[in-house]
Design a protein around this motif. Sequence first.
Motif, short mmCIF file in Angstrom:
data_model
loop_
_atom_site.label_atom_id
_atom_site.label_comp_id
_atom_site.label_asym_id
_atom_site.label_seq_id
_atom_site.Cartn_x
_atom_site.Cartn_y
_atom_site.Cartn_z
N VAL A 139 100.95 -40.95 -39.89
CA VAL A 139 99.78 -41.01 -38.91
C VAL A 139 100.19 -39.84 -37.68
CG1 VAL A 139 98.66 -42.85 -37.34
CG2 VAL A 139 99.75 -43.51 -39.45
N LEU A 140 101.30 -39.97 -37.20
CA LEU A 140 101.66 -39.10 -36.30
C LEU A 140 101.40 -37.76 -36.60
CD1 LEU A 140 102.41 -38.77 -33.43
CD2 LEU A 140 104.89 -38.43 -34.11
N LYS A 141 101.68 -37.23 -37.75
CA LYS A 141 101.44 -36.00 -38.38
C LYS A 141 99.77 -35.74 -38.38
CE LYS A 141 103.99 -33.98 -41.84
NZ LYS A 141 104.57 -32.89 -41.08
N ALA A 142 99.25 -36.81 -38.99
CA ALA A 142 97.80 -36.48 -39.06
C ALA A 142 96.91 -36.37 -37.48
CB ALA A 142 96.88 -37.47 -39.79
N LEU A 143 97.75 -37.28 -36.72
CA LEU A 143 96.94 -37.41 -35.39
C LEU A 143 97.27 -36.04 -34.69
CD1 LEU A 143 95.84 -38.48 -32.84
CD2 LEU A 143 97.98 -39.75 -32.55
N CYS A 144 98.58 -35.32 -34.84
CA CYS A 144 98.77 -34.32 -34.04
C CYS A 144 97.93 -33.27 -34.57
CB CYS A 144 100.26 -33.95 -33.97
SG CYS A 144 101.02 -35.19 -32.92
N LYS A 145 97.79 -33.09 -35.85
CA LYS A 145 96.90 -32.14 -36.53
C LYS A 145 95.51 -31.78 -35.83
CE LYS A 145 99.16 -31.10 -40.59
NZ LYS A 145 99.31 -31.57 -42.19
N GLN A 146 95.03 -33.33 -35.73
CA GLN A 146 93.75 -33.09 -35.09
C GLN A 146 93.70 -32.79 -33.70
OE1 GLN A 146 91.08 -33.50 -36.55
NE2 GLN A 146 90.99 -35.15 -38.10
N ILE A 147 94.81 -33.20 -32.99
CA ILE A 147 94.70 -32.86 -31.69
C ILE A 147 94.97 -31.51 -31.48
CG2 ILE A 147 95.92 -33.13 -29.40
CD1 ILE A 147 96.63 -36.16 -30.17
N ALA A 148 95.99 -31.03 -32.19
CA ALA A 148 96.09 -29.40 -31.99
C ALA A 148 94.97 -28.49 -32.19
CB ALA A 148 97.15 -28.97 -33.04
N ALA A 149 94.01 -28.88 -33.34
CA ALA A 149 92.89 -28.21 -33.42
C ALA A 149 91.82 -28.39 -32.16
CB ALA A 149 92.22 -28.88 -34.66
N ASP A 150 91.81 -29.60 -31.78
CA ASP A 150 91.14 -29.63 -30.29
C ASP A 150 91.59 -28.69 -29.38
OD1 ASP A 150 89.26 -31.49 -31.25
OD2 ASP A 150 90.50 -33.33 -30.24
N GLU A 151 92.89 -28.67 -29.16
CA GLU A 151 93.47 -28.04 -28.27
C GLU A 151 93.27 -26.37 -28.36
OE1 GLU A 151 94.11 -29.97 -26.15
OE2 GLU A 151 95.69 -31.37 -26.20
N PHE A 152 93.36 -26.11 -29.64
CA PHE A 152 92.88 -24.61 -29.82
C PHE A 152 91.49 -24.28 -29.43
CE2 PHE A 152 96.74 -24.42 -32.77
CZ PHE A 152 97.34 -23.46 -32.30
N ARG A 153 90.69 -25.17 -29.85
CA ARG A 153 89.07 -25.02 -29.16
C ARG A 153 88.90 -25.14 -27.95
NH1 ARG A 153 88.08 -28.01 -34.21
NH2 ARG A 153 88.50 -29.85 -33.10
N HIS A 154 89.80 -26.17 -26.97
CA HIS A 154 89.94 -25.99 -25.56
C HIS A 154 90.36 -24.57 -25.10
CE1 HIS A 154 90.59 -30.76 -25.44
NE2 HIS A 154 89.35 -30.14 -25.89
N PHE A 155 91.28 -24.04 -25.60
CA PHE A 155 91.78 -22.71 -25.30
C PHE A 155 90.59 -21.74 -25.31
CE2 PHE A 155 93.06 -18.46 -26.32
CZ PHE A 155 94.17 -18.13 -25.27
N LYS A 156 89.89 -21.59 -26.57
CA LYS A 156 88.61 -20.76 -26.59
C LYS A 156 87.74 -20.96 -25.70
CE LYS A 156 85.93 -18.46 -29.88
NZ LYS A 156 84.88 -18.25 -28.91
N LEU A 157 87.26 -22.20 -25.47
CA LEU A 157 86.43 -22.52 -24.22
C LEU A 157 86.77 -22.10 -22.87
CD1 LEU A 157 84.37 -24.60 -23.38
CD2 LEU A 157 85.89 -25.89 -22.65
N PHE A 158 88.07 -22.35 -22.71
CA PHE A 158 88.40 -21.84 -21.23
C PHE A 158 88.63 -20.20 -21.20
CE2 PHE A 158 90.27 -26.15 -20.74
CZ PHE A 158 89.24 -26.49 -19.95
N TYR A 159 88.99 -19.60 -22.32
CA TYR A 159 88.98 -18.32 -22.38
C TYR A 159 87.58 -17.40 -22.26
CZ TYR A 159 90.27 -13.73 -24.38
OH TYR A 159 90.50 -12.42 -24.75
N ASP A 160 86.82 -18.00 -23.20
CA ASP A 160 85.44 -17.63 -22.76
C ASP A 160 84.76 -17.63 -21.47
OD1 ASP A 160 85.55 -17.00 -25.66
OD2 ASP A 160 84.28 -18.65 -26.27
N HIS A 161 84.92 -18.62 -20.84
CA HIS A 161 84.59 -18.81 -19.55
C HIS A 161 85.26 -17.86 -18.50
CE1 HIS A 161 81.28 -21.88 -19.69
NE2 HIS A 161 82.09 -22.32 -20.53
N MET A 162 86.47 -17.65 -18.88
CA MET A 162 87.29 -16.82 -18.09
C MET A 162 86.81 -15.54 -18.15
SD MET A 162 90.30 -14.46 -18.36
CE MET A 162 91.13 -14.86 -19.86
N HIS A 163 86.47 -14.90 -18.98
CA HIS A 163 85.78 -13.58 -19.40
C HIS A 163 84.65 -13.37 -18.68
CE1 HIS A 163 88.04 -10.92 -21.60
NE2 HIS A 163 88.99 -11.94 -22.01
#
Length: 274
Positions: A139-163
């Motif tokens: 369960v922790l493995k599946a959960l952390c994979k989902q969270i990590a995918a969100d966090e990579f999307r968040h990086f892209k969100l802030f990176y695009d606004h930063m530009h």
Amino acid sequence: MKHWQIDQLPWDSFDPSKVDPELVKAVKAASVVERNSVDYAVYLNNVFHDDPDFQQAADHWAVEEIQHGDALGRWAMLADPQWDYQDAFQRYRDFYKIQLDVDQSIRGSRTGELIARCMVETGTSSFYTALADATDEPVLKALCKQIAADEFRHFKLFYDHMHRYLKREKISTLQRARIALGRVTESEDDELASAYHTTNEPADMPYDHNRCIANYMARAMKTYQPKHLKRVTGMIFKTIGLTPHSKLQDLAFYIAEKLFFSRQKKFARMVGLG
Ligand SMILES: [Fe+2]
Ligand SMILES: [Fe+2]
């Protein structure tokens, strides 16, 4: 719209025999920091008071971060039925506060604010990827994979606004590097240390920053492998505006790897886990 729902996770597959009790302590601390993102949404709405597009994105971002906290908290309660996520979160809220009534970023510019947000998402995306790889609990493995995918999307969100803001504010590479690396070192400040204290230590135990940050970091950093740090250095390079996959990045990775693992060992020795 959220990319996944808590109830979609394979909760019935929870396997207590695969739980590492040391990792549970890090998950408990992470859960309350994630949930506390609601405060950061207020802060970001103040900093970007005349940018409704970004404000909307920040509100949406906070909803996803709250879900990270709630899902990690639910898992931690399965792993340790004596522990109460909501009580721990309230204790954290009472203990640790960030300044919300601002009208500009504490980073000196909006670009700087977004660089700092990119660094936070670099840290969280790498941590949950590392945690997913480190745990055998399904369960922790599946959960952390989902969270990590969100966090990579968040990086892209802030990176695009930063530009977008970089075009107006024209911050130099050196300034960007200073803000980025400054935020990386802040990970050892009070936010995570006090989260460890309020989620793992008895209420009558006095807070000690050095003890708490060592306890948190010794466990969280232990999950990392060199490949996770390689990605971290690539994301930092991208945020600063340096070329990733370059000789300079190879050198930065070499130095970061040495520093990171020696620091993890130091923290582990401090708390008797080394
Ligand atoms: Fe998160
Ligand atoms: Fe995030």
